[in-house]
Write a protein that holds these residues in place. Structure first.
Motif, short mmCIF file in Angstrom:
data_model
loop_
_atom_site.label_atom_id
_atom_site.label_comp_id
_atom_site.label_asym_id
_atom_site.label_seq_id
_atom_site.Cartn_x
_atom_site.Cartn_y
_atom_site.Cartn_z
N MET A 113 18.99 -51.54 -105.39
CA MET A 113 19.35 -51.26 -106.76
C MET A 113 18.32 -51.85 -107.71
O MET A 113 18.02 -51.27 -108.76
CB MET A 113 20.75 -51.84 -107.06
CG MET A 113 21.26 -51.51 -108.45
SD MET A 113 21.44 -49.72 -108.71
CE MET A 113 21.35 -49.65 -110.50
N GLY A 114 17.76 -52.99 -107.33
CA GLY A 114 16.69 -53.58 -108.14
C GLY A 114 15.52 -52.65 -108.31
O GLY A 114 14.94 -52.54 -109.40
N HIS A 115 15.14 -51.96 -107.23
CA HIS A 115 14.08 -50.96 -107.35
C HIS A 115 14.50 -49.85 -108.30
O HIS A 115 13.70 -49.37 -109.11
CB HIS A 115 13.76 -50.36 -105.98
CG HIS A 115 13.04 -51.27 -105.04
ND1 HIS A 115 12.01 -52.09 -105.45
CD2 HIS A 115 13.18 -51.48 -103.70
CE1 HIS A 115 11.54 -52.76 -104.41
NE2 HIS A 115 12.24 -52.43 -103.35
N ASN A 116 15.77 -49.42 -108.20
CA ASN A 116 16.26 -48.35 -109.07
C ASN A 116 16.18 -48.73 -110.54
O ASN A 116 16.07 -47.85 -111.40
CB ASN A 116 17.71 -48.02 -108.71
CG ASN A 116 17.87 -46.77 -107.86
OD1 ASN A 116 18.83 -46.00 -108.02
ND2 ASN A 116 16.96 -46.56 -106.93
N ILE A 117 16.25 -50.02 -110.84
CA ILE A 117 16.19 -50.45 -112.24
C ILE A 117 14.88 -51.16 -112.57
O ILE A 117 14.81 -52.00 -113.46
CB ILE A 117 17.41 -51.30 -112.63
CG1 ILE A 117 17.63 -52.45 -111.65
CG2 ILE A 117 18.66 -50.44 -112.74
CD1 ILE A 117 18.83 -53.34 -112.00
N GLY A 118 13.84 -50.79 -111.83
CA GLY A 118 12.49 -51.13 -112.26
C GLY A 118 11.81 -52.31 -111.62
O GLY A 118 10.70 -52.67 -112.04
N LEU A 119 12.41 -52.96 -110.62
CA LEU A 119 11.81 -54.15 -110.04
C LEU A 119 11.02 -53.84 -108.78
O LEU A 119 11.46 -53.06 -107.93
CB LEU A 119 12.91 -55.18 -109.71
CG LEU A 119 13.77 -55.62 -110.90
CD1 LEU A 119 14.83 -56.61 -110.43
CD2 LEU A 119 12.91 -56.23 -112.00
N ARG A 120 9.87 -54.47 -108.65
CA ARG A 120 9.03 -54.31 -107.47
C ARG A 120 9.17 -55.53 -106.57
O ARG A 120 9.90 -56.47 -106.90
CB ARG A 120 7.58 -54.09 -107.93
CG ARG A 120 7.45 -52.87 -108.81
CD ARG A 120 6.21 -52.87 -109.68
NE ARG A 120 5.07 -52.29 -108.97
CZ ARG A 120 3.98 -51.84 -109.58
NH1 ARG A 120 3.89 -51.90 -110.90
NH2 ARG A 120 2.99 -51.34 -108.89
N HIS A 121 8.47 -55.55 -105.45
CA HIS A 121 8.65 -56.66 -104.51
C HIS A 121 8.09 -57.98 -105.03
O HIS A 121 8.44 -59.05 -104.52
CB HIS A 121 8.03 -56.31 -103.16
CG HIS A 121 8.83 -55.33 -102.38
ND1 HIS A 121 8.27 -54.27 -101.69
CD2 HIS A 121 10.16 -55.21 -102.19
CE1 HIS A 121 9.22 -53.56 -101.11
NE2 HIS A 121 10.38 -54.11 -101.40
#
Length: 412
Positions: free
Chosen positions: A236-244
Protein backbone atom coordinates in the motif's frame (compact mmCIF):
# COMPACT_ATOMS: atom_id res chain seq x y z
CA UNK A 1 -25.79 10.40 4.90
CA UNK A 2 -25.32 11.36 8.55
CA UNK A 3 -27.98 13.25 10.48
CA UNK A 4 -25.48 16.08 10.82
CA UNK A 5 -25.13 16.41 7.07
CA UNK A 6 -28.90 16.21 6.61
CA UNK A 7 -29.39 18.95 9.20
CA UNK A 8 -26.71 21.14 7.63
CA UNK A 9 -28.14 20.58 4.19
CA UNK A 10 -31.65 21.56 5.27
CA UNK A 11 -30.29 24.68 6.95
CA UNK A 12 -28.20 25.56 3.92
CA UNK A 13 -31.11 25.23 1.53
CA UNK A 14 -33.19 27.52 3.70
CA UNK A 15 -30.40 30.08 3.79
CA UNK A 16 -29.88 29.78 0.07
CA UNK A 17 -33.54 30.59 -0.44
CA UNK A 18 -33.30 33.63 1.81
CA UNK A 19 -30.26 34.88 -0.04
CA UNK A 20 -31.60 34.25 -3.52
CA UNK A 21 -28.99 31.58 -4.18
CA UNK A 22 -31.36 28.76 -5.05
CA UNK A 23 -34.75 27.26 -4.37
CA UNK A 24 -35.84 26.91 -0.76
CA UNK A 25 -37.25 23.45 -1.35
CA UNK A 26 -35.17 20.33 -1.00
CA UNK A 27 -34.29 19.01 -4.44
CA UNK A 28 -35.38 15.64 -5.68
CA UNK A 29 -33.22 12.84 -4.41
CA UNK A 30 -31.27 10.36 -6.42
CA UNK A 31 -31.00 6.82 -5.16
CA UNK A 32 -27.68 5.38 -4.26
CA UNK A 33 -26.62 2.40 -2.16
CA UNK A 34 -24.26 1.39 0.57
CA UNK A 35 -21.80 -1.48 0.26
CA UNK A 36 -24.56 -3.73 1.63
CA UNK A 37 -26.76 -2.76 -1.32
CA UNK A 38 -29.39 -0.86 0.70
CA UNK A 39 -30.99 1.96 -1.29
CA UNK A 40 -30.84 5.31 0.51
CA UNK A 41 -31.77 8.82 -0.63
CA UNK A 42 -28.82 11.00 -1.55
CA UNK A 43 -29.68 14.73 -1.45
CA UNK A 44 -27.88 16.98 -3.91
CA UNK A 45 -26.91 20.49 -2.70
CA UNK A 46 -29.25 23.15 -4.03
CA UNK A 47 -26.66 25.40 -5.58
CA UNK A 48 -28.17 26.32 -8.92
CA UNK A 49 -27.06 29.87 -9.62
CA UNK A 50 -25.13 30.14 -6.36
CA UNK A 51 -21.45 30.99 -6.08
CA UNK A 52 -19.22 27.89 -6.20
CA UNK A 53 -15.72 29.33 -6.21
CA UNK A 54 -13.79 26.04 -6.37
CA UNK A 55 -16.20 24.37 -8.82
CA UNK A 56 -16.63 21.24 -6.72
CA UNK A 57 -20.43 21.18 -6.89
CA UNK A 58 -20.93 22.56 -3.38
CA UNK A 59 -21.75 26.25 -3.27
CA UNK A 60 -19.72 28.48 -0.99
CA UNK A 61 -22.47 28.98 1.60
CA UNK A 62 -22.91 25.23 2.07
CA UNK A 63 -19.14 24.79 2.30
CA UNK A 64 -19.08 27.34 5.12
CA UNK A 65 -21.72 25.35 6.97
CA UNK A 66 -19.86 22.08 6.42
CA UNK A 67 -16.52 23.55 7.41
CA UNK A 68 -14.94 22.73 4.05
CA UNK A 69 -12.95 25.17 1.95
CA UNK A 70 -14.86 27.15 -0.68
CA UNK A 71 -11.60 27.72 -2.57
CA UNK A 72 -10.25 24.16 -2.56
CA UNK A 73 -12.27 21.24 -3.99
CA UNK A 74 -10.24 18.83 -1.81
CA UNK A 75 -10.18 20.43 1.64
CA UNK A 76 -8.31 17.65 3.43
CA UNK A 77 -5.84 16.86 0.62
CA UNK A 78 -6.68 13.16 0.26
CA UNK A 79 -7.58 13.49 -3.45
CA UNK A 80 -11.22 12.66 -2.74
CA UNK A 81 -13.36 15.58 -3.83
CA UNK A 82 -15.33 17.46 -1.15
CA UNK A 83 -18.60 16.79 -2.96
CA UNK A 84 -18.05 13.02 -3.00
CA UNK A 85 -16.98 12.97 0.66
CA UNK A 86 -19.80 15.24 1.86
CA UNK A 87 -22.76 14.08 -0.19
CA UNK A 88 -21.84 10.64 -1.48
CA UNK A 89 -21.90 9.91 -5.15
CA UNK A 90 -24.38 8.51 -7.63
CA UNK A 91 -24.16 5.27 -9.56
CA UNK A 92 -24.75 3.04 -6.57
CA UNK A 93 -21.97 4.32 -4.31
CA UNK A 94 -22.21 6.56 -1.26
CA UNK A 95 -18.85 7.42 0.30
CA UNK A 96 -20.49 9.16 3.25
CA UNK A 97 -22.24 5.91 4.18
CA UNK A 98 -18.81 4.28 4.14
CA UNK A 99 -17.46 6.86 6.57
CA UNK A 100 -15.80 9.45 4.32
CA UNK A 101 -15.04 12.82 5.88
CA UNK A 102 -14.15 15.86 3.75
CA UNK A 103 -12.20 17.32 6.69
CA UNK A 104 -10.09 14.25 7.55
CA UNK A 105 -7.94 12.21 5.18
CA UNK A 106 -9.50 8.94 3.98
CA UNK A 107 -8.09 6.03 2.00
CA UNK A 108 -10.38 3.29 0.70
CA UNK A 109 -9.24 -0.24 -0.20
CA UNK A 110 -11.29 -3.15 -1.47
CA UNK A 111 -9.64 -6.46 -0.62
CA UNK A 112 -10.59 -9.72 -2.32
CA UNK A 113 -8.95 -13.01 -1.47
CA UNK A 114 -8.32 -16.59 -2.50
CA UNK A 115 -9.77 -19.50 -0.52
CA UNK A 116 -7.98 -19.87 2.79
CA UNK A 117 -6.46 -16.38 2.60
CA UNK A 118 -9.27 -14.23 3.99
CA UNK A 119 -7.61 -11.61 6.20
CA UNK A 120 -8.51 -11.53 9.87
CA UNK A 121 -9.78 -8.34 11.46
CA UNK A 122 -6.89 -8.47 13.93
CA UNK A 123 -4.42 -8.36 11.04
CA UNK A 124 -6.25 -5.52 9.32
CA UNK A 125 -6.41 -3.59 12.59
CA UNK A 126 -2.61 -3.50 12.74
CA UNK A 127 -2.57 -1.52 9.51
CA UNK A 128 -5.68 0.53 10.26
CA UNK A 129 -4.14 1.52 13.61
CA UNK A 130 -0.86 2.53 11.95
CA UNK A 131 -2.69 4.93 9.67
CA UNK A 132 -4.88 6.25 12.50
CA UNK A 133 -1.71 7.12 14.46
CA UNK A 134 -0.01 8.81 11.52
CA UNK A 135 1.58 12.20 12.34
CA UNK A 136 -0.63 13.90 9.77
CA UNK A 137 -2.82 16.90 10.60
CA UNK A 138 -6.35 17.40 9.30
CA UNK A 139 -8.63 20.43 8.85
CA UNK A 140 -11.00 19.09 11.53
CA UNK A 141 -8.20 19.34 14.10
CA UNK A 142 -7.54 15.61 14.31
CA UNK A 143 -4.38 13.73 13.43
CA UNK A 144 -4.08 10.54 11.44
CA UNK A 145 -5.60 8.98 8.34
CA UNK A 146 -8.76 6.88 8.26
CA UNK A 147 -8.03 3.67 6.35
CA UNK A 148 -11.22 1.98 5.18
CA UNK A 149 -10.49 -1.71 4.50
CA UNK A 150 -13.49 -3.29 2.80
CA UNK A 151 -12.98 -7.07 2.69
CA UNK A 152 -15.33 -7.99 -0.10
CA UNK A 153 -15.33 -11.34 -1.90
CA UNK A 154 -13.61 -14.69 -2.07
CA UNK A 155 -12.33 -15.39 -5.56
CA UNK A 156 -13.99 -18.51 -6.95
CA UNK A 157 -11.70 -21.51 -7.36
CA UNK A 158 -12.13 -21.37 -11.15
CA UNK A 159 -10.86 -17.77 -11.17
CA UNK A 160 -8.11 -18.07 -8.53
CA UNK A 161 -5.03 -18.34 -10.72
CA UNK A 162 -2.38 -20.08 -8.60
CA UNK A 163 0.35 -18.09 -10.36
CA UNK A 164 -0.53 -14.62 -11.67
CA UNK A 165 1.71 -14.71 -14.72
CA UNK A 166 1.92 -12.19 -16.35
CA UNK A 167 0.87 -10.63 -13.10
CA UNK A 168 -1.22 -7.68 -14.29
CA UNK A 169 -2.75 -9.49 -17.24
CA UNK A 170 -4.10 -12.22 -14.95
CA UNK A 171 -4.90 -9.71 -12.21
CA UNK A 172 -7.05 -7.69 -14.61
CA UNK A 173 -9.16 -10.73 -15.45
CA UNK A 174 -10.03 -11.07 -11.77
CA UNK A 175 -10.44 -7.33 -11.24
CA UNK A 176 -12.86 -7.00 -14.16
CA UNK A 177 -15.11 -9.63 -12.61
CA UNK A 178 -14.90 -8.82 -8.90
CA UNK A 179 -14.22 -5.09 -8.55
CA UNK A 180 -17.24 -2.80 -9.00
CA UNK A 181 -16.57 -0.08 -11.57
CA UNK A 182 -18.27 2.59 -9.44
CA UNK A 183 -15.59 2.14 -6.77
CA UNK A 184 -12.72 2.65 -9.19
CA UNK A 185 -12.43 6.46 -8.81
CA UNK A 186 -12.13 6.17 -5.02
CA UNK A 187 -10.82 2.72 -4.02
CA UNK A 188 -7.51 0.96 -4.31
CA UNK A 189 -7.99 -2.68 -5.28
CA UNK A 190 -5.93 -5.53 -3.84
CA UNK A 191 -5.81 -9.32 -3.83
CA UNK A 192 -4.60 -11.76 -1.21
CA UNK A 193 -3.28 -14.34 -3.66
CA UNK A 194 -0.88 -17.26 -3.93
CA UNK A 195 2.11 -16.07 -5.97
CA UNK A 196 2.98 -14.22 -9.17
CA UNK A 197 5.46 -14.56 -12.02
CA UNK A 198 6.59 -17.96 -10.77
CA UNK A 199 8.59 -16.43 -7.93
CA UNK A 200 8.54 -16.14 -4.14
CA UNK A 201 7.92 -12.40 -3.90
CA UNK A 202 5.70 -11.28 -1.03
CA UNK A 203 3.80 -8.88 -3.27
CA UNK A 204 3.92 -6.13 -5.84
CA UNK A 205 2.36 -2.74 -6.56
CA UNK A 206 1.21 -1.66 -10.00
CA UNK A 207 3.69 1.20 -10.13
CA UNK A 208 4.43 4.04 -7.70
CA UNK A 209 1.96 5.57 -6.96
CA UNK A 210 -0.71 3.16 -8.12
CA UNK A 211 -4.30 1.95 -7.95
CA UNK A 212 -3.71 -1.81 -7.52
CA UNK A 213 -1.51 -4.21 -5.54
CA UNK A 214 -1.27 -7.85 -4.53
CA UNK A 215 -0.09 -9.64 -1.40
CA UNK A 216 1.22 -13.05 -2.49
CA UNK A 217 1.96 -15.07 0.62
CA UNK A 218 -0.36 -17.95 -0.24
CA UNK A 219 2.55 -20.13 -1.30
CA UNK A 220 3.75 -20.19 2.34
CA UNK A 221 0.26 -20.76 3.73
CA UNK A 222 -0.56 -17.09 3.99
CA UNK A 223 2.23 -16.13 6.38
CA UNK A 224 1.91 -14.95 9.96
CA UNK A 225 -0.40 -12.13 10.99
CA UNK A 226 2.59 -9.77 11.22
CA UNK A 227 3.95 -10.83 7.81
CA UNK A 228 0.55 -10.26 6.22
CA UNK A 229 0.03 -6.87 7.86
CA UNK A 230 3.56 -5.71 7.09
CA UNK A 231 3.29 -6.76 3.46
CA UNK A 232 -0.15 -5.18 3.04
CA UNK A 233 1.15 -1.88 4.43
CA UNK A 234 4.37 -2.14 2.39
CA UNK A 235 2.57 -2.63 -0.92
CA UNK A 236 0.00 0.00 0.00
CA UNK A 237 2.96 2.29 0.65
CA UNK A 238 3.98 1.89 -2.97
CA UNK A 239 0.39 2.66 -4.01
CA UNK A 240 0.61 5.98 -2.15
CA UNK A 241 3.97 7.03 -3.49
CA UNK A 242 6.68 5.44 -1.34
CA UNK A 243 9.75 3.72 -2.74
CA UNK A 244 12.09 1.26 -1.03
CA UNK A 245 14.22 4.14 0.17
CA UNK A 246 11.30 6.52 0.67
CA UNK A 247 12.07 9.09 -2.00
CA UNK A 248 14.69 6.89 -3.70
CA UNK A 249 15.22 3.22 -4.55
CA UNK A 250 18.06 2.53 -2.08
CA UNK A 251 16.80 -0.61 -0.39
CA UNK A 252 18.24 -1.70 2.98
CA UNK A 253 19.07 1.96 3.53
CA UNK A 254 20.13 1.89 7.22
CA UNK A 255 19.01 5.44 7.99
CA UNK A 256 15.52 4.87 6.53
CA UNK A 257 13.30 3.73 9.41
CA UNK A 258 10.21 2.55 7.56
CA UNK A 259 8.53 -0.74 6.71
CA UNK A 260 9.23 0.20 3.09
CA UNK A 261 12.77 -0.88 4.00
CA UNK A 262 12.88 -4.68 3.64
CA UNK A 263 14.56 -4.97 7.04
CA UNK A 264 11.28 -3.98 8.71
CA UNK A 265 8.52 -5.27 6.40
CA UNK A 266 7.99 -8.46 8.44
CA UNK A 267 8.99 -7.06 11.84
CA UNK A 268 8.07 -3.41 12.34
CA UNK A 269 9.67 -1.37 15.13
CA UNK A 270 9.69 -0.91 18.85
CA UNK A 271 7.82 2.33 19.60
CA UNK A 272 6.53 3.55 22.94
CA UNK A 273 7.32 0.29 24.67
CA UNK A 274 5.46 -1.82 22.11
CA UNK A 275 7.17 -4.26 19.75
CA UNK A 276 6.39 -5.08 16.11
CA UNK A 277 4.70 -1.74 15.49
CA UNK A 278 4.14 -1.10 11.78
CA UNK A 279 5.05 2.38 10.64
CA UNK A 280 6.27 4.38 7.71
CA UNK A 281 9.14 6.73 8.49
CA UNK A 282 8.03 9.53 10.79
CA UNK A 283 11.54 10.98 11.15
CA UNK A 284 14.14 12.55 8.90
CA UNK A 285 17.63 11.12 9.31
CA UNK A 286 20.86 12.60 7.94
CA UNK A 287 22.88 10.93 5.19
CA UNK A 288 24.88 7.90 6.28
CA UNK A 289 28.15 6.42 5.00
CA UNK A 290 28.93 2.69 5.05
CA UNK A 291 32.62 3.56 5.16
CA UNK A 292 32.40 5.57 8.39
CA UNK A 293 30.02 3.81 10.77
CA UNK A 294 30.17 5.33 14.25
CA UNK A 295 28.20 3.39 16.84
CA UNK A 296 28.54 6.08 19.52
CA UNK A 297 27.08 8.81 17.31
CA UNK A 298 24.48 6.53 15.73
CA UNK A 299 22.10 8.45 13.47
CA UNK A 300 21.81 12.22 13.22
CA UNK A 301 18.39 13.89 12.96
CA UNK A 302 17.45 16.42 10.31
CA UNK A 303 15.17 19.23 11.52
CA UNK A 304 12.39 19.23 12.47
CA UNK A 305 13.26 15.71 13.72
CA UNK A 306 15.10 15.77 17.06
CA UNK A 307 17.31 13.33 18.96
CA UNK A 308 14.34 12.75 21.25
CA UNK A 309 12.27 11.65 18.25
CA UNK A 310 14.96 9.16 17.23
CA UNK A 311 15.27 7.85 20.78
CA UNK A 312 11.64 6.68 20.68
CA UNK A 313 12.40 4.17 17.90
CA UNK A 314 13.95 0.79 18.71
CA UNK A 315 13.93 -2.69 17.24
CA UNK A 316 16.50 -1.59 14.65
CA UNK A 317 17.61 -4.17 12.12
CA UNK A 318 20.74 -4.35 9.96
CA UNK A 319 21.81 -7.25 7.75
CA UNK A 320 18.73 -9.22 8.80
CA UNK A 321 19.55 -9.06 12.53
CA UNK A 322 17.84 -7.01 15.24
CA UNK A 323 20.31 -5.03 17.33
CA UNK A 324 20.13 -3.39 20.72
CA UNK A 325 19.66 0.32 21.30
CA UNK A 326 17.45 3.01 19.83
CA UNK A 327 17.84 5.18 16.75
CA UNK A 328 19.52 8.08 18.54
CA UNK A 329 22.98 7.06 19.80
CA UNK A 330 24.98 4.00 20.89
CA UNK A 331 23.72 1.67 18.17
CA UNK A 332 25.34 -1.77 17.92
CA UNK A 333 25.30 -1.76 14.10
CA UNK A 334 27.38 -4.93 13.69
CA UNK A 335 25.63 -6.77 16.55
CA UNK A 336 28.85 -7.79 18.29
CA UNK A 337 27.49 -7.00 21.74
CA UNK A 338 29.58 -3.86 22.33
CA UNK A 339 29.45 -0.20 21.39
CA UNK A 340 32.69 0.51 19.51
CA UNK A 341 34.31 3.91 19.93
CA UNK A 342 36.22 3.78 16.64
CA UNK A 343 34.57 4.01 13.25
CA UNK A 344 34.53 1.10 10.81
CA UNK A 345 33.08 0.06 7.44
CA UNK A 346 30.01 -2.17 7.05
CA UNK A 347 28.07 -3.33 3.98
CA UNK A 348 24.41 -2.62 4.77
CA UNK A 349 22.76 -3.08 1.38
CA UNK A 350 24.31 -6.42 0.39
CA UNK A 351 26.19 -4.81 -2.50
CA UNK A 352 29.47 -6.62 -1.78
CA UNK A 353 31.29 -3.44 -0.82
CA UNK A 354 31.10 -0.92 2.01
CA UNK A 355 31.50 2.33 0.16
CA UNK A 356 27.92 3.50 -0.32
CA UNK A 357 26.65 6.80 0.98
CA UNK A 358 22.91 6.77 1.63
CA UNK A 359 21.10 10.09 1.20
CA UNK A 360 19.07 11.62 4.00
CA UNK A 361 15.77 9.87 4.60
CA UNK A 362 12.37 11.50 4.52
CA UNK A 363 9.33 11.63 6.76
CA UNK A 364 7.09 9.34 4.70
CA UNK A 365 3.82 10.43 6.24
CA UNK A 366 4.20 14.00 4.97
CA UNK A 367 5.12 12.85 1.45
CA UNK A 368 2.22 10.57 0.51
CA UNK A 369 0.60 10.73 -2.94
CA UNK A 370 -3.08 9.88 -2.56
CA UNK A 371 -4.14 9.89 -6.20
CA UNK A 372 -3.25 6.36 -7.24
CA UNK A 373 -1.13 7.44 -10.17
CA UNK A 374 -3.80 9.87 -11.33
CA UNK A 375 -6.60 7.31 -11.19
CA UNK A 376 -8.14 8.18 -7.82
CA UNK A 377 -10.06 11.32 -6.94
CA UNK A 378 -12.53 13.37 -8.93
CA UNK A 379 -16.01 14.83 -8.54
CA UNK A 380 -19.26 13.78 -10.10
CA UNK A 381 -19.50 14.13 -13.90
CA UNK A 382 -19.74 17.76 -14.87
CA UNK A 383 -17.84 19.03 -11.85
CA UNK A 384 -14.17 19.84 -11.42
CA UNK A 385 -11.88 16.94 -12.32
CA UNK A 386 -8.50 18.59 -11.89
CA UNK A 387 -7.13 16.63 -8.95
CA UNK A 388 -4.76 14.48 -11.03
CA UNK A 389 -0.97 14.63 -11.24
CA UNK A 390 1.21 15.87 -14.09
CA UNK A 391 3.49 12.83 -13.90
CA UNK A 392 1.43 9.69 -13.33
CA UNK A 393 4.19 7.47 -11.96
CA UNK A 394 7.42 7.85 -10.02
CA UNK A 395 8.04 4.24 -11.01
CA UNK A 396 6.07 2.89 -13.97
CA UNK A 397 4.34 -0.52 -13.59
CA UNK A 398 6.73 -2.23 -15.99
CA UNK A 399 9.70 -0.97 -13.95
CA UNK A 400 8.49 -2.36 -10.61
CA UNK A 401 10.80 -4.93 -9.11
CA UNK A 402 9.45 -7.87 -7.06
CA UNK A 403 9.17 -6.99 -3.39
CA UNK A 404 10.73 -8.93 -0.54
CA UNK A 405 11.41 -12.54 -1.51
CA UNK A 406 10.23 -15.12 1.01
CA UNK A 407 11.89 -18.52 1.43
CA UNK A 408 9.35 -21.31 1.14
CA UNK A 409 10.79 -22.82 4.33
CA UNK A 410 9.12 -19.95 6.20
CA UNK A 411 5.76 -21.66 5.72
CA UNK A 412 3.91 -21.78 9.00
Amino acid sequence: MSKLHQTLLTASVALLGLNGCGGAELPETELTSTQQGLAIPLPIPACAGALDTDGDGICDLVETLLGTSPTNPDTDGDRLNDYAESFGFGGGLDLTALGANARRKDIFIEADYYAGLRPTQAMLNRVISAFAKAPVTNPDGSTGITLHMVVDQQIAAADADADLNPVWTDFDVIKAKYFAANRAPYFHYMLFANRYAGGNSSGISRGIPAHDFVVTLGFIGGGTELQQAGTLMHEMGHNIGLRHGGNDDANYKPNYLSIMNYEYQFYGFGIGGLNNVLDYSRVQVASFSEAAVNEVSGFAPVAPTTEADLAKISGLRFNDVQVTGNASTNIDFNNNGAIQATSYALDFNRSGSAGNVFPASQNDWTALAYDGGGQIGFAAPGFTQDLGRAELFLVAPEKMEPCLTVDARDAR
